[in-house]
Every structure is written in structure tokens, then in C-alpha cells.
Design a protein around this motif. Structure first.
Motif, PDB file in Angstrom:
ATOM      1  N   ASN A 232       0.802  -1.220   0.000  1.00 45.82           N
ATOM      2  CA  ASN A 232       0.000   0.000   0.000  1.00 45.82           C
ATOM      3  C   ASN A 232       0.840   1.279   0.000  1.00 45.82           C
ATOM      4  OD1 ASN A 232      -2.528  -1.413   0.117  1.00 45.82           O
ATOM      5  ND2 ASN A 232      -1.962  -1.929   2.200  1.00 45.82           N
ATOM      6  N   HIS A 233       2.156   1.161   0.092  1.00 44.04           N
ATOM      7  CA  HIS A 233       3.034   2.326   0.062  1.00 44.04           C
ATOM      8  C   HIS A 233       3.544   2.564  -1.360  1.00 44.04           C
ATOM      9  CE1 HIS A 233       4.081   1.898   4.616  1.00 44.04           C
ATOM     10  NE2 HIS A 233       2.830   2.225   4.397  1.00 44.04           N
ATOM     11  N   LEU A 234       3.854   3.790  -1.669  1.00 41.51           N
ATOM     12  CA  LEU A 234       4.350   4.143  -3.002  1.00 41.51           C
ATOM     13  C   LEU A 234       5.868   4.011  -3.016  1.00 41.51           C
ATOM     14  CD1 LEU A 234       2.053   7.198  -3.749  1.00 41.51           C
ATOM     15  CD2 LEU A 234       1.807   4.846  -4.576  1.00 41.51           C
ATOM     16  N   THR A 235       6.326   2.769  -3.171  1.00 38.75           N
ATOM     17  CA  THR A 235       7.754   2.455  -3.135  1.00 38.75           C
ATOM     18  C   THR A 235       8.142   1.680  -4.387  1.00 38.75           C
ATOM     19  OG1 THR A 235       7.313   0.446  -1.870  1.00 38.75           O
ATOM     20  CG2 THR A 235       7.860   2.439  -0.606  1.00 38.75           C
ATOM     21  N   ALA A 236       9.463   1.487  -4.541  1.00 37.42           N
ATOM     22  CA  ALA A 236       9.950   0.794  -5.736  1.00 37.42           C
ATOM     23  C   ALA A 236      11.321   0.186  -5.493  1.00 37.42           C
ATOM     24  CB  ALA A 236      10.032   1.770  -6.908  1.00 37.42           C
ATOM     25  N   ALA A 237      11.657  -0.746  -6.366  1.00 40.13           N
ATOM     26  CA  ALA A 237      12.993  -1.332  -6.396  1.00 40.13           C
ATOM     27  C   ALA A 237      13.687  -0.839  -7.654  1.00 40.13           C
ATOM     28  CB  ALA A 237      12.903  -2.854  -6.418  1.00 40.13           C
ATOM     29  N   HIS A 238      14.939  -0.401  -7.472  1.00 39.70           N
ATOM     30  CA  HIS A 238      15.758   0.044  -8.600  1.00 39.70           C
ATOM     31  C   HIS A 238      17.157  -0.518  -8.386  1.00 39.70           C
ATOM     32  CE1 HIS A 238      18.064   2.671 -11.264  1.00 39.70           C
ATOM     33  NE2 HIS A 238      16.925   2.817 -11.918  1.00 39.70           N
ATOM     34  N   PRO A 239      17.843  -0.904  -9.453  1.00 38.52           N
ATOM     35  CA  PRO A 239      19.150  -1.548  -9.271  1.00 38.52           C
ATOM     36  C   PRO A 239      20.253  -0.644  -8.724  1.00 38.52           C
ATOM     37  CG  PRO A 239      18.609  -1.377 -11.610  1.00 38.52           C
ATOM     38  CD  PRO A 239      17.406  -0.912 -10.851  1.00 38.52           C
ATOM     39  N   THR A 240      20.212   0.667  -8.991  1.00 35.57           N
ATOM     40  CA  THR A 240      21.350   1.505  -8.619  1.00 35.57           C
ATOM     41  C   THR A 240      21.027   2.794  -7.877  1.00 35.57           C
ATOM     42  OG1 THR A 240      21.279   2.596 -10.778  1.00 35.57           O
ATOM     43  CG2 THR A 240      22.737   0.671 -10.566  1.00 35.57           C
ATOM     44  N   LEU A 241      19.829   3.311  -7.977  1.00 36.17           N
ATOM     45  CA  LEU A 241      19.525   4.582  -7.319  1.00 36.17           C
ATOM     46  C   LEU A 241      19.622   4.443  -5.800  1.00 36.17           C
ATOM     47  CD1 LEU A 241      16.467   5.851  -9.395  1.00 36.17           C
ATOM     48  CD2 LEU A 241      18.791   6.791  -9.358  1.00 36.17           C
ATOM     49  N   PRO A 242      20.116   5.466  -5.119  1.00 40.34           N
ATOM     50  CA  PRO A 242      20.215   5.396  -3.656  1.00 40.34           C
ATOM     51  C   PRO A 242      18.837   5.236  -3.009  1.00 40.34           C
ATOM     52  CG  PRO A 242      21.454   7.271  -4.516  1.00 40.34           C
ATOM     53  CD  PRO A 242      20.666   6.708  -5.655  1.00 40.34           C
ATOM     54  N   PHE A 243      18.820   4.568  -1.861  1.00 39.90           N
ATOM     55  CA  PHE A 243      17.574   4.452  -1.112  1.00 39.90           C
ATOM     56  C   PHE A 243      17.062   5.850  -0.780  1.00 39.90           C
ATOM     57  CE2 PHE A 243      19.472   0.281   0.451  1.00 39.90           C
ATOM     58  CZ  PHE A 243      18.816  -0.458  -0.519  1.00 39.90           C
ATOM     59  N   ASP A 244      15.753   5.986  -0.749  1.00 40.72           N
ATOM     60  CA  ASP A 244      15.031   7.230  -0.472  1.00 40.72           C
ATOM     61  C   ASP A 244      15.013   8.195  -1.653  1.00 40.72           C
ATOM     62  OD1 ASP A 244      14.196   6.442   2.075  1.00 40.72           O
ATOM     63  OD2 ASP A 244      16.021   7.230   3.007  1.00 40.72           O
ATOM     64  N   THR A 245      15.584   7.816  -2.803  1.00 39.90           N
ATOM     65  CA  THR A 245      15.463   8.649  -3.996  1.00 39.90           C
ATOM     66  C   THR A 245      14.009   8.641  -4.451  1.00 39.90           C
ATOM     67  OG1 THR A 245      17.711   8.147  -4.707  1.00 39.90           O
ATOM     68  CG2 THR A 245      16.184   8.916  -6.410  1.00 39.90           C
ATOM     69  N   LEU A 246      13.509   9.821  -4.799  1.00 43.17           N
ATOM     70  CA  LEU A 246      12.150   9.935  -5.319  1.00 43.17           C
ATOM     71  C   LEU A 246      12.191   9.921  -6.837  1.00 43.17           C
ATOM     72  CD1 LEU A 246      10.722  12.692  -2.959  1.00 43.17           C
ATOM     73  CD2 LEU A 246      10.484  10.207  -2.773  1.00 43.17           C
ATOM     74  N   VAL A 247      11.301   9.130  -7.422  1.00 42.02           N
ATOM     75  CA  VAL A 247      11.276   8.953  -8.872  1.00 42.02           C
ATOM     76  C   VAL A 247       9.852   9.128  -9.366  1.00 42.02           C
ATOM     77  CG1 VAL A 247      11.758   7.340 -10.760  1.00 42.02           C
ATOM     78  CG2 VAL A 247      13.152   7.263  -8.683  1.00 42.02           C
ATOM     79  N   ILE A 248       9.690   9.953 -10.400  1.00 42.22           N
ATOM     80  CA  ILE A 248       8.397  10.032 -11.072  1.00 42.22           C
ATOM     81  C   ILE A 248       8.377   8.928 -12.115  1.00 42.22           C
ATOM     82  CG2 ILE A 248       6.816  11.413 -12.462  1.00 42.22           C
ATOM     83  CD1 ILE A 248       8.326  13.900 -11.449  1.00 42.22           C
ATOM     84  N   VAL A 249       7.389   8.048 -12.017  1.00 42.34           N
ATOM     85  CA  VAL A 249       7.211   6.964 -12.985  1.00 42.34           C
ATOM     86  C   VAL A 249       5.976   7.303 -13.813  1.00 42.34           C
ATOM     87  CG1 VAL A 249       6.902   4.487 -13.313  1.00 42.34           C
ATOM     88  CG2 VAL A 249       8.154   5.323 -11.303  1.00 42.34           C
ATOM     89  N   THR A 250       6.143   7.366 -15.127  1.00 47.94           N
ATOM     90  CA  THR A 250       5.032   7.704 -16.021  1.00 47.94           C
ATOM     91  C   THR A 250       4.797   6.562 -16.995  1.00 47.94           C
ATOM     92  OG1 THR A 250       5.587  10.053 -15.882  1.00 47.94           O
ATOM     93  CG2 THR A 250       4.168   9.371 -17.719  1.00 47.94           C
ATOM     94  N   ASN A 251       3.570   6.075 -17.035  1.00 47.55           N
ATOM     95  CA  ASN A 251       3.167   5.045 -17.985  1.00 47.55           C
ATOM     96  C   ASN A 251       3.075   5.712 -19.354  1.00 47.55           C
ATOM     97  OD1 ASN A 251       1.641   3.262 -19.618  1.00 47.55           O
ATOM     98  ND2 ASN A 251       0.650   2.373 -17.836  1.00 47.55           N
ATOM     99  N   LEU A 252       3.901   5.272 -20.297  1.00 47.54           N
ATOM    100  CA  LEU A 252       3.962   5.918 -21.611  1.00 47.54           C
ATOM    101  C   LEU A 252       2.746   5.627 -22.483  1.00 47.54           C
ATOM    102  CD1 LEU A 252       7.754   5.450 -22.420  1.00 47.54           C
ATOM    103  CD2 LEU A 252       6.569   7.531 -21.660  1.00 47.54           C
ATOM    104  N   VAL A 253       1.958   4.618 -22.148  1.00 51.97           N
ATOM    105  CA  VAL A 253       0.769   4.295 -22.933  1.00 51.97           C
ATOM    106  C   VAL A 253      -0.409   5.191 -22.548  1.00 51.97           C
ATOM    107  CG1 VAL A 253      -0.943   2.496 -23.438  1.00 51.97           C
ATOM    108  CG2 VAL A 253       1.482   1.928 -23.364  1.00 51.97           C
ATOM    109  N   ASN A 254      -0.621   5.387 -21.226  1.00 53.67           N
ATOM    110  CA  ASN A 254      -1.805   6.135 -20.793  1.00 53.67           C
ATOM    111  C   ASN A 254      -1.485   7.481 -20.140  1.00 53.67           C
ATOM    112  OD1 ASN A 254      -0.967   5.533 -18.162  1.00 53.67           O
ATOM    113  ND2 ASN A 254      -2.399   3.823 -17.944  1.00 53.67           N
ATOM    114  N   GLY A 255      -0.214   7.789 -19.939  1.00 57.02           N
ATOM    115  CA  GLY A 255       0.170   9.074 -19.365  1.00 57.02           C
ATOM    116  C   GLY A 255       0.036   9.191 -17.859  1.00 57.02           C
ATOM    117  N   GLU A 256      -0.419   8.131 -17.183  1.00 53.94           N
ATOM    118  CA  GLU A 256      -0.564   8.167 -15.724  1.00 53.94           C
ATOM    119  C   GLU A 256       0.813   8.212 -15.065  1.00 53.94           C
ATOM    120  OE1 GLU A 256      -3.412   8.457 -14.013  1.00 53.94           O
ATOM    121  OE2 GLU A 256      -4.585   8.384 -15.855  1.00 53.94           O
TER     122      GLU A 256
END
Length: 130
Positions: A49-73
Motif C-alpha cells: 500500500n506504500h508508493l515504493t519501488a525497487a531500482h538496481p542503482t539509485l540510492p535508497f530514499d530517492t524519489l522517482v516520477i514513474v510515467t506510464n507511456l501508454v496512458n500518461g498516468e
């Protein structure tokens, strides 16, 4: 209450701001429910239920905007884990983030990642702050 308003304002600014330092595109997936409550690489418990993610190299606590390229969400997630471990994917998002991106049915989506500028990262209250 002030803290909640501050977080909402920062997220809104971040979604519509040019203050990003890096971006990339690729395939995103989301965590299976079997990971609920398991430790992430940062030591936090995974919570779907939290807005979190796994990334291979970005430091923990980095904020990332993720945009779905099909629907723009779009959604802002905080990196708290490592992965994905499938070479063709660039990020794994929580179930809550996947819902906002509308990728639950497909399981995968082509996305754009935008790493937020350090100014915004420092402005978000840390999980241990009051």
C-alpha cells in the motif's frame, strides 16, 4: 496536518516541475503480493500500500516520477529496494503504485523514469522525522 499538506504540495510540484536530474525509459513491473511484509534491501518491510519501488542503482530514499507511456498516468515512488532482477526491466513498483499507473492487468508497462532533484528529496520528511 501541516506535514500532510507539505507532502502533498511537494508531490504536486514534483509532478509538474522541470527540476529533474535524470530520466530514462524502459519496462516496469510490480511486486507480487507474496513479498508483503518481507524485508527490502533497505531493511524496511515491503508494504503493497506504500508508493515504493525497487531500482538496481539509485540510492535508497530517492524519489522517482514513474510515467506510464501508454496512458500518461504518473506516480512518485520512493526507492527502498534493489531490483528488478530481470534484465529487460528498469523498475519494480509496489502494488499501490501499479494501481496508479494502471498496470495491474498487464503486469508490465513501458514507462519513463525521472529522478527528482536533490532539493525535493531533502524537502520530504523522512520516515523517522516528527
Amino acid at each position: 496536518m501541516k506535514r500532510i499538506i507539505k507532502i502533498i504540495c511537494i508531490i504536486c510540484i514534483a509532478l509538474y516541475s522541470p527540476f529533474t536530474i535524470a530520466q530514462t525509459t524502459g519496462t516496469a513491473s510490480y511486486y507480487s503480493n507474496t513479498f508483503e511484509g518481507e524485508n527490502t534491501a533497505s531493511g524496511e518491510k515491503y508494504n503493497k500500500n506504500h508508493l515504493t519501488a525497487a531500482h538496481p542503482t539509485l540510492p535508497f530514499d530517492t524519489l522517482v516520477i514513474v510515467t506510464n507511456l501508454v496512458n500518461g498516468e504518473s506516480v512518485v515512488v520512493r526507492v527502498n529496494d534493489r531490483g528488478p532482477y530481470t534484465k529487460s526491466r528498469i523498475i519494480d513498483v509496489s502494488e499501490a503504485a501499479a494501481k496508479k499507473l494502471d498496470l495491474l492487468n498487464q503486469g508490465l508497462a513501458e514507462v519513463k523514469l525521472e529522478v527528482l532533484d536533490d532539493y525535493f528529496i531533502k524537502s520530504i520528511p523522512h520516515k523517522n522525522s516528527n
